[in-house]
Motif scaffolding. Sequence first.
Motif, PDB file in Angstrom:
ATOM      1  N   SER A   7      -0.051  -4.324  -6.378  1.00 15.68           N
ATOM      2  CA  SER A   7       0.250  -4.173  -7.799  1.00 15.68           C
ATOM      3  C   SER A   7       1.559  -4.903  -8.083  1.00 15.68           C
ATOM      4  O   SER A   7       2.206  -5.414  -7.171  1.00 15.68           O
ATOM      5  CB  SER A   7       0.345  -2.691  -8.197  1.00 15.68           C
ATOM      6  OG  SER A   7       1.376  -2.059  -7.487  1.00 15.68           O
ATOM      7  N   VAL A  26      11.178  -0.016 -16.317  1.00 13.81           N
ATOM      8  CA  VAL A  26      10.405  -0.479 -15.173  1.00 13.81           C
ATOM      9  C   VAL A  26       8.949  -0.128 -15.410  1.00 13.81           C
ATOM     10  O   VAL A  26       8.639   0.975 -15.857  1.00 13.81           O
ATOM     11  CB  VAL A  26      10.891   0.193 -13.864  1.00 13.81           C
ATOM     12  CG1 VAL A  26      10.076  -0.289 -12.679  1.00 13.81           C
ATOM     13  CG2 VAL A  26      12.352  -0.069 -13.646  1.00 13.81           C
ATOM     14  N   ALA A  86       2.185  -4.698 -16.406  1.00 18.33           N
ATOM     15  CA  ALA A  86       3.462  -4.206 -15.883  1.00 18.33           C
ATOM     16  C   ALA A  86       4.595  -4.479 -16.871  1.00 18.33           C
ATOM     17  O   ALA A  86       5.433  -3.609 -17.113  1.00 18.33           O
ATOM     18  CB  ALA A  86       3.765  -4.861 -14.540  1.00 18.33           C
ATOM     19  N   GLY A 100       6.872  -1.787 -18.825  1.00 19.43           N
ATOM     20  CA  GLY A 100       8.320  -1.889 -18.697  1.00 19.43           C
ATOM     21  C   GLY A 100       9.004  -1.894 -20.054  1.00 19.43           C
ATOM     22  O   GLY A 100      10.044  -1.258 -20.239  1.00 19.43           O
ATOM     23  N   ARG A 133       5.441  -4.949 -10.102  1.00 17.09           N
ATOM     24  CA  ARG A 133       6.516  -4.173 -10.711  1.00 17.09           C
ATOM     25  C   ARG A 133       7.356  -5.126 -11.548  1.00 17.09           C
ATOM     26  O   ARG A 133       7.812  -6.163 -11.055  1.00 17.09           O
ATOM     27  CB  ARG A 133       7.400  -3.531  -9.654  1.00 17.09           C
ATOM     28  CG  ARG A 133       8.538  -2.717 -10.271  1.00 17.09           C
ATOM     29  CD  ARG A 133       9.473  -2.173  -9.237  1.00 17.09           C
ATOM     30  NE  ARG A 133      10.403  -3.222  -8.837  1.00 17.09           N
ATOM     31  CZ  ARG A 133      11.483  -3.008  -8.102  1.00 17.09           C
ATOM     32  NH1 ARG A 133      11.737  -1.806  -7.664  1.00 17.09           N
ATOM     33  NH2 ARG A 133      12.288  -3.991  -7.780  1.00 17.09           N
ATOM     34  N   LYS A 160       4.850  -0.610 -13.677  1.00 22.94           N
ATOM     35  CA  LYS A 160       3.995  -1.058 -12.578  1.00 22.94           C
ATOM     36  C   LYS A 160       2.547  -1.032 -13.026  1.00 22.94           C
ATOM     37  O   LYS A 160       2.110  -0.089 -13.683  1.00 22.94           O
ATOM     38  CB  LYS A 160       4.159  -0.147 -11.365  1.00 22.94           C
ATOM     39  CG  LYS A 160       5.401  -0.429 -10.569  1.00 22.94           C
ATOM     40  CD  LYS A 160       5.304   0.048  -9.143  1.00 22.94           C
ATOM     41  CE  LYS A 160       5.566   1.524  -9.048  1.00 22.94           C
ATOM     42  NZ  LYS A 160       5.664   1.989  -7.659  1.00 22.94           N
TER      43      LYS A 160
END
Length: 175
Positions: free
Chosen positions: A40, A58, A67, A71, A42, A60
């Motif tokens: 995955s 953040v 992602a 985020g 991040r 993921k």
Amino acid sequence: MAKTNKKKKNNRTKKEEAFQERVIQIRRVSKVVKGGKKLSFRAIVVVGNEKGKVGVGVGKAADVIGAVRKGVADGKKKLIDVSLTKANSIVHPTNGAAGGAKVMMRPAAPGTGVIAGGAVRTVLELAGVQNILAKQLGSNNPLNNARAAVDALETLRTFKDVARERDISLEQLFA
């Protein structure tokens, strides 16, 4: 039968358009499961309006776009207010820490610009700071440095804040 107005004004889109997003880092991470490794991504994202609001998020997900989207949503949840001077600098010298990262910040004269590196520079620019001296100390991890910069900006206090905390007027504070 009354005519309905098809044009709806949405105030939420105006607020969201004011925020800028910058991706600091995208990393491929893996999780070991029964069938092998599950990959995955991040994403570390800084969100700000360049007028005193900034946040670090953040996210993921299985793909990069997902992602980044997560985020941004996380960054908007963690927005802080930054008190700036008329010269678009910070009020006083401050330090911040997160994990093994430490950040030192000092106000600067107009025309100095943003003297900072990496994730700290991105956080400061999106907060709307235009004149500042900043230094990363300790770890060079982008996530911890961005969080340390937000921590340092969070600890800033103006004279009004100090007077309000002490339950006195500004004139009494300077007397």
